[in-house]
Design a protein around this motif. Sequence first.
Motif, PDB file in Angstrom:
ATOM      1  N   GLU A  23      13.360  -9.608  29.516  1.00 17.81           N
ATOM      2  CA  GLU A  23      14.351  -8.646  29.040  1.00 17.81           C
ATOM      3  C   GLU A  23      13.753  -7.807  27.913  1.00 17.81           C
ATOM      4  OE1 GLU A  23      17.290  -6.768  26.655  1.00 17.81           O
ATOM      5  OE2 GLU A  23      16.145  -8.516  25.973  1.00 17.81           O
ATOM      6  N   LYS A  24      13.037  -8.444  26.995  1.00 19.30           N
ATOM      7  CA  LYS A  24      12.384  -7.704  25.911  1.00 19.30           C
ATOM      8  C   LYS A  24      11.292  -6.798  26.465  1.00 19.30           C
ATOM      9  CE  LYS A  24      14.859  -9.649  22.751  1.00 19.30           C
ATOM     10  NZ  LYS A  24      16.033  -8.896  22.228  1.00 19.30           N
ATOM     11  N   ASP A  25      10.567  -7.292  27.472  1.00 17.15           N
ATOM     12  CA  ASP A  25       9.530  -6.495  28.114  1.00 17.15           C
ATOM     13  C   ASP A  25      10.142  -5.250  28.755  1.00 17.15           C
ATOM     14  OD1 ASP A  25       6.696  -6.579  28.392  1.00 17.15           O
ATOM     15  OD2 ASP A  25       6.935  -6.902  30.553  1.00 17.15           O
ATOM     16  N   SER A  73      15.784 -29.183  32.815  1.00 22.54           N
ATOM     17  CA  SER A  73      14.693 -28.205  32.918  1.00 22.54           C
ATOM     18  C   SER A  73      15.183 -26.761  32.825  1.00 22.54           C
ATOM     19  CB  SER A  73      13.916 -28.399  34.224  1.00 22.54           C
ATOM     20  OG  SER A  73      14.716 -28.067  35.344  1.00 22.54           O
ATOM     21  N   VAL A  74      16.480 -26.564  32.596  1.00 20.42           N
ATOM     22  CA  VAL A  74      17.027 -25.200  32.530  1.00 20.42           C
ATOM     23  C   VAL A  74      16.331 -24.378  31.451  1.00 20.42           C
ATOM     24  CG1 VAL A  74      19.072 -23.825  32.010  1.00 20.42           C
ATOM     25  CG2 VAL A  74      19.269 -25.848  33.464  1.00 20.42           C
ATOM     26  N   ARG A  75      16.123 -24.986  30.290  1.00 23.40           N
ATOM     27  CA  ARG A  75      15.513 -24.248  29.173  1.00 23.40           C
ATOM     28  C   ARG A  75      14.105 -23.766  29.489  1.00 23.40           C
ATOM     29  NH1 ARG A  75      15.977 -27.104  23.479  1.00 23.40           N
ATOM     30  NH2 ARG A  75      14.896 -25.161  22.981  1.00 23.40           N
ATOM     31  N   ASP A  76      13.429 -24.450  30.412  1.00 26.62           N
ATOM     32  CA  ASP A  76      12.080 -24.029  30.791  1.00 26.62           C
ATOM     33  C   ASP A  76      12.080 -22.624  31.389  1.00 26.62           C
ATOM     34  OD1 ASP A  76      11.213 -26.494  29.992  1.00 26.62           O
ATOM     35  OD2 ASP A  76      11.126 -27.347  32.013  1.00 26.62           O
ATOM     36  N   HIS A  77      13.225 -22.210  31.933  1.00 22.38           N
ATOM     37  CA  HIS A  77      13.319 -20.897  32.570  1.00 22.38           C
ATOM     38  C   HIS A  77      14.064 -19.876  31.717  1.00 22.38           C
ATOM     39  CE1 HIS A  77      11.767 -22.682  36.240  1.00 22.38           C
ATOM     40  NE2 HIS A  77      12.674 -23.635  36.141  1.00 22.38           N
ATOM     41  N   LEU A  78      14.968 -20.343  30.882  1.00 21.92           N
ATOM     42  CA  LEU A  78      15.766 -19.405  30.092  1.00 21.92           C
ATOM     43  C   LEU A  78      14.914 -18.560  29.154  1.00 21.92           C
ATOM     44  CD1 LEU A  78      18.937 -21.505  29.109  1.00 21.92           C
ATOM     45  CD2 LEU A  78      18.737 -19.730  30.860  1.00 21.92           C
ATOM     46  N   HIS A  79      13.896 -19.168  28.565  1.00 26.02           N
ATOM     47  CA  HIS A  79      13.082 -18.384  27.625  1.00 26.02           C
ATOM     48  C   HIS A  79      12.329 -17.273  28.336  1.00 26.02           C
ATOM     49  CE1 HIS A  79       8.872 -19.684  28.448  1.00 26.02           C
ATOM     50  NE2 HIS A  79       9.468 -20.731  28.973  1.00 26.02           N
ATOM     51  N   LYS A  80      12.056 -17.451  29.645  1.00 27.37           N
ATOM     52  CA  LYS A  80      11.377 -16.405  30.411  1.00 27.37           C
ATOM     53  C   LYS A  80      12.300 -15.220  30.656  1.00 27.37           C
ATOM     54  CE  LYS A  80       8.334 -19.705  32.720  1.00 27.37           C
ATOM     55  NZ  LYS A  80       7.938 -20.315  34.017  1.00 27.37           N
ATOM     56  N   VAL A  81      13.590 -15.505  30.825  1.00 29.75           N
ATOM     57  CA  VAL A  81      14.549 -14.407  30.969  1.00 29.75           C
ATOM     58  C   VAL A  81      14.502 -13.522  29.727  1.00 29.75           C
ATOM     59  CG1 VAL A  81      16.957 -13.760  31.331  1.00 29.75           C
ATOM     60  CG2 VAL A  81      16.070 -15.853  32.395  1.00 29.75           C
ATOM     61  N   ALA A 105      11.355   0.570  28.812  1.00 29.35           N
ATOM     62  CA  ALA A 105      12.367   1.627  28.821  1.00 29.35           C
ATOM     63  C   ALA A 105      12.211   2.540  27.608  1.00 29.35           C
ATOM     64  CB  ALA A 105      13.761   1.011  28.844  1.00 29.35           C
ATOM     65  N   ASP A 106      11.938   1.958  26.452  1.00 32.48           N
ATOM     66  CA  ASP A 106      11.745   2.750  25.234  1.00 32.48           C
ATOM     67  C   ASP A 106      10.547   3.677  25.382  1.00 32.48           C
ATOM     68  OD1 ASP A 106      12.422   3.102  22.241  1.00 32.48           O
ATOM     69  OD2 ASP A 106      10.273   2.650  22.213  1.00 32.48           O
ATOM     70  N   LYS A 107       9.473   3.156  25.950  1.00 34.14           N
ATOM     71  CA  LYS A 107       8.270   3.964  26.160  1.00 34.14           C
ATOM     72  C   LYS A 107       8.560   5.139  27.090  1.00 34.14           C
ATOM     73  CE  LYS A 107       3.479   3.664  27.824  1.00 34.14           C
ATOM     74  NZ  LYS A 107       2.448   2.763  28.437  1.00 34.14           N
ATOM     75  N   LEU A 108       9.293   4.865  28.153  1.00 40.74           N
ATOM     76  CA  LEU A 108       9.637   5.916  29.107  1.00 40.74           C
ATOM     77  C   LEU A 108      10.510   6.988  28.467  1.00 40.74           C
ATOM     78  CD1 LEU A 108      10.324   3.877  32.364  1.00 40.74           C
ATOM     79  CD2 LEU A 108       8.898   5.930  32.242  1.00 40.74           C
ATOM     80  N   LEU A 118       7.504   3.505  35.099  1.00 39.48           N
ATOM     81  CA  LEU A 118       8.771   3.200  35.761  1.00 39.48           C
ATOM     82  C   LEU A 118       8.611   1.980  36.677  1.00 39.48           C
ATOM     83  CD1 LEU A 118      11.656   4.341  35.864  1.00 39.48           C
ATOM     84  CD2 LEU A 118      11.019   5.507  37.972  1.00 39.48           C
ATOM     85  N   ARG A 119       7.474   1.888  37.321  1.00 39.38           N
ATOM     86  CA  ARG A 119       7.208   0.699  38.146  1.00 39.38           C
ATOM     87  C   ARG A 119       7.136  -0.558  37.276  1.00 39.38           C
ATOM     88  NH1 ARG A 119       5.288   2.316  43.356  1.00 39.38           N
ATOM     89  NH2 ARG A 119       4.630   4.520  43.381  1.00 39.38           N
ATOM     90  N   GLN A 120       6.547  -0.416  36.091  1.00 36.07           N
ATOM     91  CA  GLN A 120       6.460  -1.562  35.184  1.00 36.07           C
ATOM     92  C   GLN A 120       7.847  -1.990  34.729  1.00 36.07           C
ATOM     93  OE1 GLN A 120       3.864  -3.602  34.199  1.00 36.07           O
ATOM     94  NE2 GLN A 120       5.623  -4.726  33.402  1.00 36.07           N
ATOM     95  N   LEU A 121       8.709  -1.020  34.467  1.00 40.08           N
ATOM     96  CA  LEU A 121      10.088  -1.333  34.090  1.00 40.08           C
ATOM     97  C   LEU A 121      10.784  -2.090  35.217  1.00 40.08           C
ATOM     98  CD1 LEU A 121      12.625  -1.149  32.343  1.00 40.08           C
ATOM     99  CD2 LEU A 121      12.981   1.167  33.230  1.00 40.08           C
ATOM    100  N   ALA A 122      10.629  -1.612  36.447  1.00 38.49           N
ATOM    101  CA  ALA A 122      11.248  -2.280  37.597  1.00 38.49           C
ATOM    102  C   ALA A 122      10.688  -3.684  37.789  1.00 38.49           C
ATOM    103  CB  ALA A 122      11.026  -1.447  38.863  1.00 38.49           C
ATOM    104  N   GLU A 123       9.405  -3.856  37.521  1.00 41.61           N
ATOM    105  CA  GLU A 123       8.780  -5.174  37.638  1.00 41.61           C
ATOM    106  C   GLU A 123       9.370  -6.140  36.604  1.00 41.61           C
ATOM    107  OE1 GLU A 123       6.184  -8.318  38.667  1.00 41.61           O
ATOM    108  OE2 GLU A 123       6.657  -6.474  39.728  1.00 41.61           O
ATOM    109  N   SER A 124       9.510  -5.700  35.373  1.00 41.08           N
ATOM    110  CA  SER A 124      10.071  -6.557  34.323  1.00 41.08           C
ATOM    111  C   SER A 124      11.509  -6.936  34.644  1.00 41.08           C
ATOM    112  CB  SER A 124      10.001  -5.842  32.974  1.00 41.08           C
ATOM    113  OG  SER A 124       8.657  -5.606  32.595  1.00 41.08           O
TER     114      SER A 124
END
Length: 219
Positions: free
Chosen positions: A162-164, A150-158, A169-172, A123-129
């Motif tokens: 989100e996938k993380d 430089s916007v795209r440099d950050h968008l891919h991290k979102v 959440a699926d694991k939980l 649950l902590r890992q979910l909150a961290e992601s």
Amino acid sequence: MDKSKLRLFHTTREVEMHFDSFLDTVSQGGIAFRSAIGAYLDSAGNGDLVAKLQQLNELENKGDELRRQVEHELYTLALIPDFRGDVLSLLEDLDCLLNVMEETMVSFDIERPAFPQELHADLRQLAESVAMAVESTVLASRAFLRDIQSVRDHLHKVMFYEKDADRAADKLKRAVFASSLPLAEKLHLRRFIDAIDHIADESEDVADWLAIYTIKRLD
């Protein structure tokens, strides 16, 4: 491209400062949310959680005030007419992130979901992601103000966080429904897992729109 055009408010620094303060508030909200989840798990819903809830409430109120201030300035100063609608939508969407984080923690405080100890780390890992998805959204929005290229440099991290969050959440949820808990408790815990994960989904939605706003500005 003229470097002055990379900044959205290159002729009105005061408005940029107010927008920056708003982004700082959203960023702090993500940090406070992650910390509030930790406080809830550490104290079984008591103790430090009250202070964390108050912090989130204050940040949500501050975010509302700053959003209204920037919106007022955009209209009264007749700024960026070509992109005003996009900026107003971005403000509303980011403010929604703050609202959802605060509302989620209020629900934790009211309903007190009893997560088994063995699920706390996940649950902590979910909150961290989720917090990282929010922060990456803030960084992309800040780049939209200052350096559009430089916007795209950050968008891919979102998208990454989100996938993380989805994986966490699926694991939980799999662990919850594989447990011996009564069905009612399983459904209760699932609802809160989904509520936390939804914040990362909201961040991805903001990022998707921000990608469109960026293309329009670069066009």
